[in-house]
Design a protein around this motif. Structure first.
Motif, short mmCIF file in Angstrom:
data_model
loop_
_atom_site.label_atom_id
_atom_site.label_comp_id
_atom_site.label_asym_id
_atom_site.label_seq_id
_atom_site.Cartn_x
_atom_site.Cartn_y
_atom_site.Cartn_z
N GLY A 135 52.42 87.72 -55.41
CA GLY A 135 51.46 88.64 -54.81
C GLY A 135 50.85 88.04 -53.56
O GLY A 135 51.55 87.45 -52.73
N SER A 149 52.02 93.87 -58.26
CA SER A 149 52.04 95.18 -58.94
C SER A 149 50.76 95.97 -58.70
O SER A 149 50.74 97.18 -58.95
CB SER A 149 52.23 94.98 -60.44
N HIS A 150 49.72 95.32 -58.22
CA HIS A 150 48.47 96.02 -57.93
C HIS A 150 48.25 96.20 -56.44
O HIS A 150 47.13 96.46 -56.01
CB HIS A 150 47.29 95.24 -58.53
N THR A 154 49.04 98.55 -53.27
CA THR A 154 49.38 99.95 -53.06
C THR A 154 50.04 100.17 -51.71
O THR A 154 49.47 99.80 -50.67
CB THR A 154 48.11 100.83 -53.15
N SER A 161 42.48 93.83 -57.70
CA SER A 161 43.48 94.91 -57.63
C SER A 161 43.17 95.81 -56.46
O SER A 161 42.03 96.26 -56.28
CB SER A 161 43.48 95.71 -58.93
N ARG A 177 45.24 98.59 -55.99
CA ARG A 177 45.57 99.92 -56.51
C ARG A 177 44.39 100.54 -57.24
O ARG A 177 44.11 101.73 -57.11
CB ARG A 177 46.78 99.82 -57.45
N GLU A 234 54.40 109.39 -57.07
CA GLU A 234 53.35 108.55 -56.47
C GLU A 234 52.59 109.36 -55.44
O GLU A 234 53.17 109.86 -54.47
CB GLU A 234 53.95 107.31 -55.83
N SER A 254 49.89 107.10 -59.64
CA SER A 254 51.10 107.60 -60.30
C SER A 254 50.73 108.84 -61.10
O SER A 254 49.92 108.78 -62.04
CB SER A 254 51.68 106.51 -61.22
#
Length: 439
Positions: free
Chosen positions: A225, A240-241, A243, A273, A275, A307, A312
């Protein structure tokens, strides 16, 4: 006439070549140095290390060793003025007199003030100080100790990109934390970074408790990340977090909206995060019936995941078209741009439910021509809203009629009981009347 005893070291006698008593007696005139007149030897004796000569003389005898000792004693007795005494005599400057009248406090008051003053220079103590001089890779700080404390460059600020000249201006009172014991010169090491580190954690804990949205700068990226600076602390942003972006070099230097995922001061762990922050901001602006654009991310047997602005959304297979769908892949494909209407949302978890069948001009158009449905989505959505508004007004009108009908029934009940006592409950028989109306 006086009796004299002369003591000669045996080594000195041998140096004259006197190896026997007879030879030594012949050398007595040379040994009796200092006698100006003849002397008579009265006794001669040999010891292990010395030769003692006893003689009588009318004059005073002098020995080299004895003379030196006498001269030294006399020199010690005569003590002249020192250099300081001579300078003191030549000094013509002003003379100061020590009196209590020249100061605004007495010696007792000064001693009391010293006793009441606390000098805490223990390790980890926070003290007030002033930077007085930049020295080498740090600066000297006056904290009131017997020696100036030293502030290393790496302890000047939590922001390592900030120069010490900008972080610690001279002659400006600041707080410093003592981080060492005194060295052999009585000097202490101090730090500003550790004070800022503690304050930063306190602020982060407060923001996490209030669940605030914050803005932070990306300073580095790795395989998992990105690394962000939150109040000067390094926070990890999982890929994964993130956007709408990938954790690559182009992300460094950008400011992102973040929310806390995990905050643990004991383990020095800070996870954020992007997202979650984006979803919360967008969810605050979204409502049921809004038309949104998105991209199909994945297909499942029960529908498609779309998305929408970093969120999502689920487009259930029953909400794609009014007609039955046998093969979902013939209608939608991953990466396809679609337009959907929000029919439900969960702001807490950041989930939304989508629909495309509400955008169909005619039932089954999504199976026949999806592109046409998306082109006419705005007009179809407006017509759908108008139809929903008309239905809502019709429901409100029907509900109002029911309420008015119940009011008339209550008026009739009140009129039949007009002769009864005014203190009697007027709604006593309402439940029975309602039962009769509903039966």
């Amino acid at each position: 006439m006086q009796s004299v005893h002369v003591l000669h070291p045996l080594g000195y006698v041998r140096s004259l070549g006197c190896c026997s008593r007879q030879v030594y007696e012949s050398s007595i005139p040379y040994l009796l140095a200092g006698c100006k007149y003849p002397s008579s030897v009265t006794h001669l004796s040999f010891c292990s290390h010395f030769v003692v000569v006893s003689c009588s003389s009318t004059t005073k005898l002098y020995s080299a060793v004895a003379d030196e000792a006498v001269e030294t004693t006399e020199k010690k007795k005569v003590k002249g003025p020192t250099r300081f005494d001579r300078l003191k005599q030549l000094y013509k400057g002003p003379k100061f007199e020590s009196t209590d009248d020249s100061i605004p406090f007495s010696y007792d008051e000064f001693a009391k003030a010293v006793d009441e003053t606390e000098y805490g220079f223990e390790r980890n103590a926070v003290v007030q100080g002033t930077a007085v001089e930049y020295s080498g890779s740090g600066c000297l700080v006056d904290i009131g100790a017997k020696a100036s404390a030293y502030l290393p460059d790496q302890e000047a600020s939590l922001d390592q990109d900030l120069n010490i000249e900008d972080a610690v201006p001279l002659d400006t009172p600041m707080e410093f934390q003592i981080i060492s014991e005194e060295d052999e010169n009585g000097q202490l090491l101090v730090s500003i970074k550790r004070i800022e580190y503690k304050k930063a954690w306190e602020k982060v804990l407060s923001m996490a408790e209030e669940d605030q949205i914050l803005e932070a700068k990306v300073i580095a990226v790795n395989r998992g990340g990105a690394i962000c600076l939150v109040e000067g602390l390094r926070a990890f942003l999982p890929g994964s977090h993130l956007t709408g972006q990938l954790p690559d070099e182009d992300l460094i230097g950008n400011n992102l909206q973040l929310k806390f995922l995990e905050v643990n001061q004991e383990t020095n762990k800070l996870v954020v995060s992007n997202r979650k922050a984006v979803v919360e901001q967008q969810m605050a602006d979204l409502s049921r019936g809004d038309l949104v654009a998105g991209m199909v991310k994945a297909l499942k047997p029960y529908g498609a995941f779309v998305e929408v602005g970093g969120m999502s959304g689920l487009l259930h297979i029953s909400q794609i078209s009014y007609d039955r769908i046998d093969d979902l892949e013939k209608v939608l494909q991953p990466g396809m741009q679609v337009k959907c209407m929000i029919i439900d949302h969960d702001k807490v978890n950041g989930r939304i439910a989508l629909s495309t069948k509400t955008l169909e001009p005619e039932p089954g158009d999504m199976l026949k021509d999806p592109k046409m449905v998306f082109e006419k989505a705005e007009a179809t959505a407006a017509a759908y809203h108008a139809r929903m508004e008309a239905e809502r007004q019709a429901r409100e009108e029907a509900a109002r009629d029911i309420v008015l009908g119940l009011g008339d029934s209550l008026d009739d009940l009140d009129g039949t009981n007009g002769d009864s006592d005014s203190n009697e409950d007027p709604l006593k028989n309402v439940s029975d009347s309602l039962d009769s109306l509903l039966s």
